[in-house]
Design a protein around this motif. Structure first.
Motif, short mmCIF file in Angstrom:
data_model
loop_
_atom_site.label_atom_id
_atom_site.label_comp_id
_atom_site.label_asym_id
_atom_site.label_seq_id
_atom_site.Cartn_x
_atom_site.Cartn_y
_atom_site.Cartn_z
N ASP A 206 0.80 -1.22 0.00
CA ASP A 206 0.00 0.00 0.00
C ASP A 206 0.83 1.28 0.00
OD1 ASP A 206 -2.15 -1.72 0.09
OD2 ASP A 206 -2.42 -1.54 2.27
N ASN A 207 2.09 1.16 0.37
CA ASN A 207 2.96 2.33 0.40
C ASN A 207 4.33 1.91 -0.13
OD1 ASN A 207 4.00 4.88 0.89
ND2 ASN A 207 4.39 4.47 3.07
N THR A 208 4.35 1.48 -1.39
CA THR A 208 5.52 0.88 -2.00
C THR A 208 6.69 1.87 -2.05
OG1 THR A 208 4.05 -0.45 -3.37
CG2 THR A 208 6.37 -0.38 -4.00
N PRO A 209 7.86 1.49 -1.54
CA PRO A 209 9.02 2.39 -1.60
C PRO A 209 9.39 2.74 -3.04
CG PRO A 209 9.42 0.54 -0.10
CD PRO A 209 8.16 0.23 -0.83
N ASP A 210 9.96 3.91 -3.22
CA ASP A 210 10.37 4.35 -4.56
C ASP A 210 11.34 3.36 -5.20
OD1 ASP A 210 8.80 6.58 -4.26
OD2 ASP A 210 10.46 7.91 -3.69
N GLU A 211 12.18 2.75 -4.39
CA GLU A 211 13.17 1.80 -4.93
C GLU A 211 12.53 0.57 -5.57
OE1 GLU A 211 15.25 4.04 -1.60
OE2 GLU A 211 13.24 3.24 -2.02
N LEU A 212 11.27 0.34 -5.24
CA LEU A 212 10.56 -0.82 -5.80
C LEU A 212 9.64 -0.43 -6.96
CD1 LEU A 212 11.56 -1.95 -3.04
CD2 LEU A 212 9.43 -3.23 -2.90
N ALA A 213 9.76 0.79 -7.45
CA ALA A 213 8.84 1.29 -8.47
C ALA A 213 8.81 0.42 -9.72
CB ALA A 213 9.21 2.73 -8.83
N CYS A 214 9.94 -0.18 -10.08
CA CYS A 214 10.01 -1.01 -11.29
C CYS A 214 9.79 -2.49 -11.00
CB CYS A 214 11.37 -0.82 -11.96
SG CYS A 214 11.68 0.85 -12.56
N GLN A 215 9.48 -2.83 -9.75
CA GLN A 215 9.40 -4.23 -9.37
C GLN A 215 7.95 -4.72 -9.32
OE1 GLN A 215 12.18 -5.98 -9.09
NE2 GLN A 215 13.33 -4.10 -9.46
N SER A 216 7.76 -5.98 -9.67
CA SER A 216 6.45 -6.62 -9.55
C SER A 216 6.29 -7.16 -8.13
CB SER A 216 6.32 -7.76 -10.57
OG SER A 216 5.13 -8.48 -10.34
#
Length: 330
Positions: free
Chosen positions: A206-216
């Motif tokens: 629900d609050n995905t870190p920016d570092e995970l923006a490209c991750q599934s």
């Protein structure tokens, strides 16, 4: 390190619902009982319920009666956060339906081939399956890399990061970082483990870190949160004393075609043995993969496709070979 708990002190559980999982649960429960006749703990099949499912989830009456006759307890839990949109979340929410006691979770597509009493299990050291591949994350070309992706998660939950690293592995190699298959995991307190597992998973979703923006995050969310939970509770990678949970004691076969393609003769023999009685066949023949591959013997055709001493390194190659024969059933 504290002394391992005895058998009578813990819960073994899986999750099952109407359809494929209830049929896999028959194999799970019957093989568990065959290999662990003296088990003194609770064997639980957790059944999801609630409005987050568009189709019925209740295990059929016939399967329920068979599971209970084998000594399994069926307990229901309500999906409040996951459900049909992310069924892998069942294992997270099911923990909250258990008492605050030591537990050992297995995915339902598991067959037992040896007794748990052969293992030195220390529930005060949470851990999980190491039978995994580098499926997550997939760092983008220009970063962030493995280190930064994982570190941001540990930092979010204030978990020490450096102690989790395997410094024997190269930098920016996936095995340097704590990563498990969620096919089995254990801990000392199901309530504490489940509460933390749910909190971490929801925060990441629900609050995905920016570092995970490209991750599934689908289907990997449970395996992203799991090492964070284990590390936060003072656990880590399993030692050799638990290697049997990925080989000689239990086998997470995942699908029946893969069972016949690459798992041990003992695992296949156990599946076929527990499916043999007529009262069991009557129930399991409703599930096409069991009917054709196990009961009708077509799994042997899959077995013959592969050299067990020289299996393809990539699972995709195995799957494609089975599909060409029209035997990829699941």
């Amino acid at each position: 390190m504290s002394m391992p708990k005895t058998q009578k002190d813990f819960i073994v559980f899986c999750v099952a619902q109407q359809g494929r999982l209830e049929h896999e649960a028959v194999i799970f429960v019957r093989s568990f009982r065959a290999c662990n006749p003296d088990f003194k703990g609770r064997l639980i099949v957790a059944e999801p319920t609630g409005a987050r499912w568009s189709q019925p989830t209740a295990i059929s009456a016939e399967t329920r009666a068979l599971l209970e006759a084998e000594g399994a307890e069926i307990i229901s839990f309500e999906n409040r956060h996951f459900g049909e949109s992310y069924p892998y979340g069942n294992k997270i929410e099911a923990l909250l339906a258990l008492p605050p006691e030591p537990f050992l979770f297995f995915d339902t597509d598991t067959v037992f081939t040896g007794p748990l009493s052969d293992l030195a299990i220390d529930f005060d050291y949470p851990t999980a399956s190491m039978r995994r591949e580098g499926t997550w994350p997939e760092p983008p070309l220009y970063g962030p890399g493995y280190h930064d992706i994982w570190k941001c998660l540990y930092d979010r939950f204030e978990i020490p990061f450096e102690p989790t690293l395997d410094l024997g592995q190269p930098e920016e190699y996936w095995e340097r970082f704590l990563y498990f298959n969620a096919g089995w995991f254990l801990g000392a307190d199901a309530q504490e483990f489940g509460t933390r597992f749910l909190r971490y998973a929801l925060s990441i979703r629900d609050n995905t870190p920016d570092e995970l923006a490209c991750q599934s995050l689908d289907p990997w969310l449970d395996q992203i949160a799991l090492p964070l939970v284990i590390a936060s509770l003072g656990g880590g990678r399993p030692g050799p004393e638990l290697a049997g949970l990925d080989s000689l004691t239990s086998c997470h076969y995942r699908t029946l075609p893969l069972l016949y393609a690459r798992e041990s003769d003992a695992a296949i023999a156990m599946v076929e043995e527990v499916c043999t009685p007529n009262k069991v066949k009557k129930i399991l023949k409703a599930y096409e993969p069991i009917k054709k591959l196990v009961l009708q013997g077509k799994g042997k055709k899959i077995r013959a496709l592969f050299d067990q001493n020289d299996l393809p390194r990539r699972e995709k190659v195995i799957r494609n070979a089975i599909k060409r024969e029209g035997l990829w059933l699941r």
